[in-house]
Design a protein around this motif. Structure first.
Motif, PDB file in Angstrom:
ATOM      1  N   ALA A  36     -22.006  -5.050 -60.912  1.00 28.16           N
ATOM      2  CA  ALA A  36     -21.234  -4.079 -61.693  1.00 28.16           C
ATOM      3  C   ALA A  36     -21.952  -2.740 -61.715  1.00 28.16           C
ATOM      4  O   ALA A  36     -21.338  -1.689 -61.579  1.00 28.16           O
ATOM      5  N   GLY A  37     -23.256  -2.766 -61.862  1.00 23.65           N
ATOM      6  CA  GLY A  37     -24.034  -1.527 -61.861  1.00 23.65           C
ATOM      7  C   GLY A  37     -23.950  -0.810 -60.536  1.00 23.65           C
ATOM      8  O   GLY A  37     -23.826   0.410 -60.481  1.00 23.65           O
ATOM      9  N   ILE A  38     -24.000  -1.553 -59.443  1.00 22.40           N
ATOM     10  CA  ILE A  38     -23.894  -0.945 -58.115  1.00 22.40           C
ATOM     11  C   ILE A  38     -22.507  -0.343 -57.929  1.00 22.40           C
ATOM     12  O   ILE A  38     -22.371   0.769 -57.435  1.00 22.40           O
ATOM     13  N   ALA A  39     -21.466  -1.041 -58.348  1.00 21.16           N
ATOM     14  CA  ALA A  39     -20.108  -0.509 -58.195  1.00 21.16           C
ATOM     15  C   ALA A  39     -19.947   0.770 -59.005  1.00 21.16           C
ATOM     16  O   ALA A  39     -19.346   1.729 -58.549  1.00 21.16           O
ATOM     17  N   ASN A  40     -20.492   0.800 -60.220  1.00 24.24           N
ATOM     18  CA  ASN A  40     -20.357   1.980 -61.067  1.00 24.24           C
ATOM     19  C   ASN A  40     -21.306   3.093 -60.665  1.00 24.24           C
ATOM     20  O   ASN A  40     -21.076   4.241 -61.012  1.00 24.24           O
ATOM     21  N   ALA A  41     -22.383   2.776 -59.952  1.00 23.83           N
ATOM     22  CA  ALA A  41     -23.368   3.789 -59.580  1.00 23.83           C
ATOM     23  C   ALA A  41     -22.756   4.874 -58.707  1.00 23.83           C
ATOM     24  O   ALA A  41     -23.248   5.984 -58.681  1.00 23.83           O
ATOM     25  N   ALA A  42     -21.684   4.573 -57.991  1.00 26.17           N
ATOM     26  CA  ALA A  42     -21.051   5.568 -57.131  1.00 26.17           C
ATOM     27  C   ALA A  42     -20.381   6.654 -57.956  1.00 26.17           C
ATOM     28  O   ALA A  42     -20.083   7.710 -57.433  1.00 26.17           O
ATOM     29  N   CYS A  43     -20.156   6.420 -59.210  1.00 27.78           N
ATOM     30  CA  CYS A  43     -19.439   7.385 -60.041  1.00 27.78           C
ATOM     31  C   CYS A  43     -20.256   7.788 -61.243  1.00 27.78           C
ATOM     32  O   CYS A  43     -19.797   7.742 -62.381  1.00 27.78           O
ATOM     33  N   VAL A  44     -21.476   8.187 -60.984  1.00 26.86           N
ATOM     34  CA  VAL A  44     -22.334   8.769 -62.004  1.00 26.86           C
ATOM     35  C   VAL A  44     -22.668  10.183 -61.547  1.00 26.86           C
ATOM     36  O   VAL A  44     -22.646  10.472 -60.347  1.00 26.86           O
ATOM     37  N   PRO A  45     -22.952  11.076 -62.488  1.00 28.29           N
ATOM     38  CA  PRO A  45     -23.119  12.488 -62.128  1.00 28.29           C
ATOM     39  C   PRO A  45     -24.203  12.790 -61.092  1.00 28.29           C
ATOM     40  O   PRO A  45     -24.076  13.764 -60.362  1.00 28.29           O
ATOM     41  N   ASP A  46     -25.222  11.962 -61.004  1.00 27.91           N
ATOM     42  CA  ASP A  46     -26.302  12.293 -60.070  1.00 27.91           C
ATOM     43  C   ASP A  46     -26.215  11.564 -58.731  1.00 27.91           C
ATOM     44  O   ASP A  46     -27.168  11.571 -57.958  1.00 27.91           O
ATOM     45  N   VAL A  47     -25.062  10.975 -58.425  1.00 29.91           N
ATOM     46  CA  VAL A  47     -24.872  10.281 -57.147  1.00 29.91           C
ATOM     47  C   VAL A  47     -23.581  10.767 -56.486  1.00 29.91           C
ATOM     48  O   VAL A  47     -22.547  10.857 -57.131  1.00 29.91           O
ATOM     49  N   VAL A  48     -23.685  11.073 -55.203  1.00 26.24           N
ATOM     50  CA  VAL A  48     -22.530  11.447 -54.380  1.00 26.24           C
ATOM     51  C   VAL A  48     -22.477  10.482 -53.209  1.00 26.24           C
ATOM     52  O   VAL A  48     -23.506  10.176 -52.607  1.00 26.24           O
ATOM     53  N   GLU A  49     -21.281  10.000 -52.904  1.00 24.11           N
ATOM     54  CA  GLU A  49     -21.086   9.213 -51.691  1.00 24.11           C
ATOM     55  C   GLU A  49     -20.120   9.958 -50.785  1.00 24.11           C
ATOM     56  O   GLU A  49     -19.174  10.593 -51.262  1.00 24.11           O
ATOM     57  N   VAL A  50     -20.382   9.875 -49.490  1.00 25.79           N
ATOM     58  CA  VAL A  50     -19.496  10.450 -48.474  1.00 25.79           C
ATOM     59  C   VAL A  50     -19.157   9.319 -47.522  1.00 25.79           C
ATOM     60  O   VAL A  50     -20.027   8.535 -47.143  1.00 25.79           O
ATOM     61  N   ARG A  51     -17.877   9.231 -47.120  1.00 23.90           N
ATOM     62  CA  ARG A  51     -17.493   8.197 -46.158  1.00 23.90           C
ATOM     63  C   ARG A  51     -16.577   8.793 -45.105  1.00 23.90           C
ATOM     64  O   ARG A  51     -15.839   9.745 -45.338  1.00 23.90           O
ATOM     65  N   GLY A  52     -16.653   8.183 -43.934  1.00 29.75           N
ATOM     66  CA  GLY A  52     -15.803   8.562 -42.818  1.00 29.75           C
ATOM     67  C   GLY A  52     -15.722   7.392 -41.860  1.00 29.75           C
ATOM     68  O   GLY A  52     -16.193   6.289 -42.167  1.00 29.75           O
ATOM     69  N   ASP A  53     -15.178   7.627 -40.678  1.00 29.34           N
ATOM     70  CA  ASP A  53     -15.091   6.567 -39.674  1.00 29.34           C
ATOM     71  C   ASP A  53     -16.466   6.039 -39.285  1.00 29.34           C
ATOM     72  O   ASP A  53     -16.594   4.926 -38.797  1.00 29.34           O
ATOM     73  N   TRP A  54     -17.485   6.825 -39.492  1.00 32.44           N
ATOM     74  CA  TRP A  54     -18.868   6.488 -39.156  1.00 32.44           C
ATOM     75  C   TRP A  54     -19.522   5.564 -40.170  1.00 32.44           C
ATOM     76  O   TRP A  54     -20.573   4.993 -39.931  1.00 32.44           O
ATOM     77  N   GLY A  55     -18.959   5.441 -41.393  1.00 34.12           N
ATOM     78  CA  GLY A  55     -19.553   4.618 -42.450  1.00 34.12           C
ATOM     79  C   GLY A  55     -19.682   5.402 -43.735  1.00 34.12           C
ATOM     80  O   GLY A  55     -18.857   6.269 -44.024  1.00 34.12           O
TER      81      GLY A  55
END
Length: 160
Positions: free
Chosen positions: A20-39
């Motif tokens: 649950a912490g890992i799933a929510n970690a993507a939506c905390v102010p100090d974390v950004v995720e970027v995704r594309g066809d590359w991963g």
């Protein structure tokens, strides 16, 4: 409950909490995720969301870990321009539209260069990372960024 059953229960509970912490970690102010066809790529970021922080940006920063960056957030879409005055390290600038989709990538901005870098219209966020990383990952226009600073009603990749 016996000690073995209790241990298994606690292990399962800890694993569920970790997941649950890992799933929510993507939506905390100090974390950004970027995704594309590359991963996917994940960066721990400092936030620049007021005029003084945005003006300072990464000026005078002598080095930055590969997993770090700075996220500039704006209240409304606008025409974004940057320069590298007093910036000591090469940077990639990833310009983001209101839906969280990458609109433009400027690679390897040159330290101390005062040439204007034009990110275009409709920008609500800019992610700065170490120069060359966007190419190494394959980050390009059309990729999506996930962060709570992006309007979740418009987000192509919303927080969960």
């Amino acid at each position: 409950m016996g000690s073995g059953a209790k241990r298994r229960f606690l292990t399962v509970l800890a694993a569920a909490n970790l997941a649950a912490g890992i799933a929510n970690a993507a939506c905390v102010p100090d974390v950004v995720e970027v995704r594309g066809d590359w991963g996917k790529a994940r960066f721990t970021v400092d936030i620049a969301d007021d005029p003084q922080e945005r003006a300072r940006g990464l000026m005078h920063v002598p080095e930055m870990a590969q997993s770090r960056g700075m996220l500039f957030l704006y209240d409304a879409p606008h025409h974004a321009t940057f320069w590298m005055k007093n910036t000591l390290i090469p940077l990639d600038m990833i310009f983001i539209g209101e839906d969280g989709v990458v609109t433009h990538v400027h690679e390897n901005a040159i330290p101390h260069d005062e040439t204007v870098i034009d990110g275009g219209e409709g920008v609500v966020a800019v992610l700065e990372i170490n120069g060359g990383l966007s190419s190494r990952f394959g980050i390009e226009p059309g990729d999506a960024l996930r962060h709570p600073g992006i309007d979740q009603n418009l987000a192509a990749w919303p927080c969960e």
